[in-house]
Design a protein around this motif. Structure first.
Motif, mmCIF file in Angstrom:
data_model
loop_
_atom_site.group_PDB
_atom_site.id
_atom_site.type_symbol
_atom_site.label_atom_id
_atom_site.label_comp_id
_atom_site.label_asym_id
_atom_site.label_seq_id
_atom_site.Cartn_x
_atom_site.Cartn_y
_atom_site.Cartn_z
ATOM 1 N N UNK A 49 4.020 -44.431 -35.064
ATOM 2 C CA UNK A 49 3.824 -43.525 -36.188
ATOM 3 C C UNK A 49 2.517 -43.801 -36.901
ATOM 4 N N UNK A 50 2.442 -43.369 -38.129
ATOM 5 C CA UNK A 50 1.251 -43.582 -38.950
ATOM 6 C C UNK A 50 1.393 -44.882 -39.742
ATOM 7 N N UNK A 51 0.295 -45.294 -40.382
ATOM 8 C CA UNK A 51 0.372 -46.475 -41.233
ATOM 9 C C UNK A 51 1.316 -46.224 -42.410
ATOM 10 N N UNK A 52 1.299 -45.002 -42.942
ATOM 11 C CA UNK A 52 2.203 -44.669 -44.046
ATOM 12 C C UNK A 52 3.660 -44.760 -43.591
ATOM 13 N N UNK A 53 3.959 -44.243 -42.410
ATOM 14 C CA UNK A 53 5.319 -44.327 -41.888
ATOM 15 C C UNK A 53 5.707 -45.777 -41.603
ATOM 16 N N UNK A 54 4.768 -46.548 -41.103
ATOM 17 C CA UNK A 54 5.035 -47.971 -40.878
ATOM 18 C C UNK A 54 5.427 -48.650 -42.185
ATOM 19 N N UNK A 55 4.703 -48.341 -43.250
ATOM 20 C CA UNK A 55 5.026 -48.919 -44.548
ATOM 21 C C UNK A 55 6.405 -48.500 -45.002
ATOM 22 N N UNK B 291 -3.040 -54.145 -34.432
ATOM 23 C CA UNK B 291 -4.086 -55.027 -34.960
ATOM 24 C C UNK B 291 -4.022 -55.173 -36.468
ATOM 25 N N UNK B 292 -3.688 -54.089 -37.175
ATOM 26 C CA UNK B 292 -3.864 -54.069 -38.623
ATOM 27 C C UNK B 292 -2.589 -54.202 -39.439
ATOM 28 N N UNK B 293 -1.419 -53.900 -38.850
ATOM 29 C CA UNK B 293 -0.181 -54.073 -39.602
ATOM 30 C C UNK B 293 0.094 -55.559 -39.811
ATOM 31 N N UNK B 294 0.840 -55.916 -40.846
ATOM 32 C CA UNK B 294 1.141 -57.339 -41.066
ATOM 33 C C UNK B 294 1.883 -57.928 -39.860
ATOM 34 N N UNK B 295 1.428 -59.071 -39.394
ATOM 35 C CA UNK B 295 2.110 -59.712 -38.271
ATOM 36 C C UNK B 295 3.556 -60.035 -38.636
ATOM 37 N N UNK B 296 3.810 -60.212 -39.913
ATOM 38 C CA UNK B 296 5.165 -60.511 -40.381
ATOM 39 C C UNK B 296 6.119 -59.342 -40.189
ATOM 40 N N UNK B 297 5.586 -58.168 -39.804
ATOM 41 C CA UNK B 297 6.430 -56.982 -39.608
ATOM 42 C C UNK B 297 6.555 -56.583 -38.141
ATOM 43 N N UNK B 298 6.036 -57.392 -37.227
ATOM 44 C CA UNK B 298 5.994 -57.026 -35.815
ATOM 45 C C UNK B 298 6.952 -57.884 -34.990
ATOM 46 N N UNK C 95 8.854 -50.702 -43.230
ATOM 47 C CA UNK C 95 8.785 -52.059 -43.776
ATOM 48 C C UNK C 95 9.517 -52.123 -45.116
ATOM 49 N N UNK C 96 9.367 -51.088 -45.927
ATOM 50 C CA UNK C 96 9.999 -51.064 -47.255
ATOM 51 C C UNK C 96 11.523 -51.053 -47.175
ATOM 52 N N UNK C 97 12.085 -50.518 -46.074
ATOM 53 C CA UNK C 97 13.548 -50.495 -45.940
ATOM 54 C C UNK C 97 14.052 -51.678 -45.100
ATOM 55 N N UNK C 98 13.198 -52.681 -44.901
ATOM 56 C CA UNK C 98 13.631 -53.909 -44.249
ATOM 57 C C UNK C 98 13.572 -53.906 -42.740
ATOM 58 N N UNK C 99 12.787 -52.999 -42.168
ATOM 59 C CA UNK C 99 12.662 -52.918 -40.716
ATOM 60 C C UNK C 99 11.463 -53.712 -40.213
ATOM 61 N N UNK C 100 11.555 -54.136 -38.961
ATOM 62 C CA UNK C 100 10.410 -54.632 -38.213
ATOM 63 C C UNK C 100 9.989 -53.542 -37.235
ATOM 64 N N UNK C 101 8.789 -53.656 -36.716
ATOM 65 C CA UNK C 101 8.212 -52.654 -35.838
ATOM 66 C C UNK C 101 8.037 -53.243 -34.451
ATOM 67 N N UNK C 102 8.592 -52.562 -33.436
ATOM 68 C CA UNK C 102 8.548 -53.059 -32.070
ATOM 69 C C UNK C 102 7.299 -52.620 -31.326
ATOM 70 N N UNK C 103 6.603 -53.590 -30.721
ATOM 71 C CA UNK C 103 5.415 -53.306 -29.918
ATOM 72 C C UNK C 103 5.580 -53.926 -28.540
ATOM 73 N N UNK C 104 5.091 -53.177 -27.521
ATOM 74 C CA UNK C 104 5.234 -53.641 -26.151
ATOM 75 C C UNK C 104 4.068 -53.222 -25.289
#
Length: 268
Positions: free
Chosen positions: A163-169, A197-204, A172-181
């Motif tokens: 998604x977008x950076x806004x959607x990623x945020x 590259x730019x999202x917080x590593x703490x969310x990946x 993150x705000x609802x307590x989700x992590x983001x899956x990358x592969x």
């Protein structure tokens, strides 16, 4: 150690060699593989695989692509299976659930409505049992976020996030992590690589979606969970950090968002 937070280890592409595939992943340092279901018909097989492979666990859910064939009875079966699985240390989440408005037949109004209904009912199950969810999201980022905000589960993972950076945020705000592969290994996947590259590593968190979404060096072949370390190395290169940092942080992230991983036998 690494954690593959999304792998269809029961898939027929593995030719009945799922346990060997899991063992190969363990030999490469993948200490845990999370196996989501797609229909009530594979609940039992996935649970058995989660018990048989020392480095595997599982989630239960009805995939949006399988919703056209699903019925109210399937939701009742799922609720009963989740209730029973709460005593199983190998059971960690609800998934794979979500919305898919990419495929034309799924984007038709009646099927969109049915998908939303099944997603919300499964969110209610997740909320009732205090479980995180593994979400499938295609052309439905904002819609999935809307329903998650209305029926909040105990966190979750936005699988194969694109998604977008806004959607990623928002996730993150609802307590989700983001899956990358594997997608991030393609140099032309500019948006995914920027996000990674730019999202917080703490969310990946790391994932393969094996046998699908093979990394560049395997494409168009069958993906396998033993690719997680190599994909993690690409992520580390994109971010300009050590591979060890990506491994440690993404593993900690997976354990935080899927707390039942701490109860999985041999999960360390």
């Amino acid at each position: 150690m690494w954690i593959d937070t999304h792998c269809h280890l029961d898939a027929r592409e593995f030719g009945g060699e799922s346990l060997r595939v899991a063992a190969d992943a363990a030999a490469r340092g993948v200490s845990m593989i999370v196996i989501p279901t797609v229909t009530v018909d594979n609940f039992a097989a996935v649970a058995q695989l989660g018990a048989a492979a020392p480095n595997a666990c599982y989630a239960l859910g009805i995939h949006p692509i399988c919703v056209p064939q699903a019925s109210e009875n399937d939701l009742a079966t799922m609720r009963a299976c989740v209730a029973a699985a709460m005593a199983d240390p190998n059971f960690v989440a609800i998934g794979e659930v979500g919305l898919d408005f990419f495929l034309p037949h799924l984007a038709e109004p009646a099927m969109r409505e049915k998908q939303v209904y099944f997603f919300r009912e499964q969110l209610k199950i997740a909320r009732e049992y205090g479980l995180p969810i593994l979400t499938h999201v295609r052309k439905s980022q904002d819609q999935v976020l809307k329903h998650v905000r209305q029926i909040p589960p105990a966190g979750g993972i936005a699988h194969a996030f694109n998604g977008s950076f806004q959607q990623a945020q928002g996730y993150i705000e609802v307590g989700f992590k983001l899956g990358f592969g594997g997608n991030l290994t393609f140099t032309r996947a500019l948006q995914i690589r920027r996000l990674a590259e730019q999202l917080p590593l703490s969310s990946i968190v790391m994932e393969t979606d094996a046998p699908d979404i093979a990394p560049q060096w395997l494409h168009p072949g069958v993906n396998t969970p033993d690719q997680v370390p190599a994909i993690g190395a690409v992520l580390a290169e994109l971010r300009g950090v050590a591979v060890e940092e990506v491994r440690a942080v993404t593993t900690a992230n997976a354990r935080a968002v899927l707390p039942r991983l701490g109860s999985v036998p041999n999960g360390d």
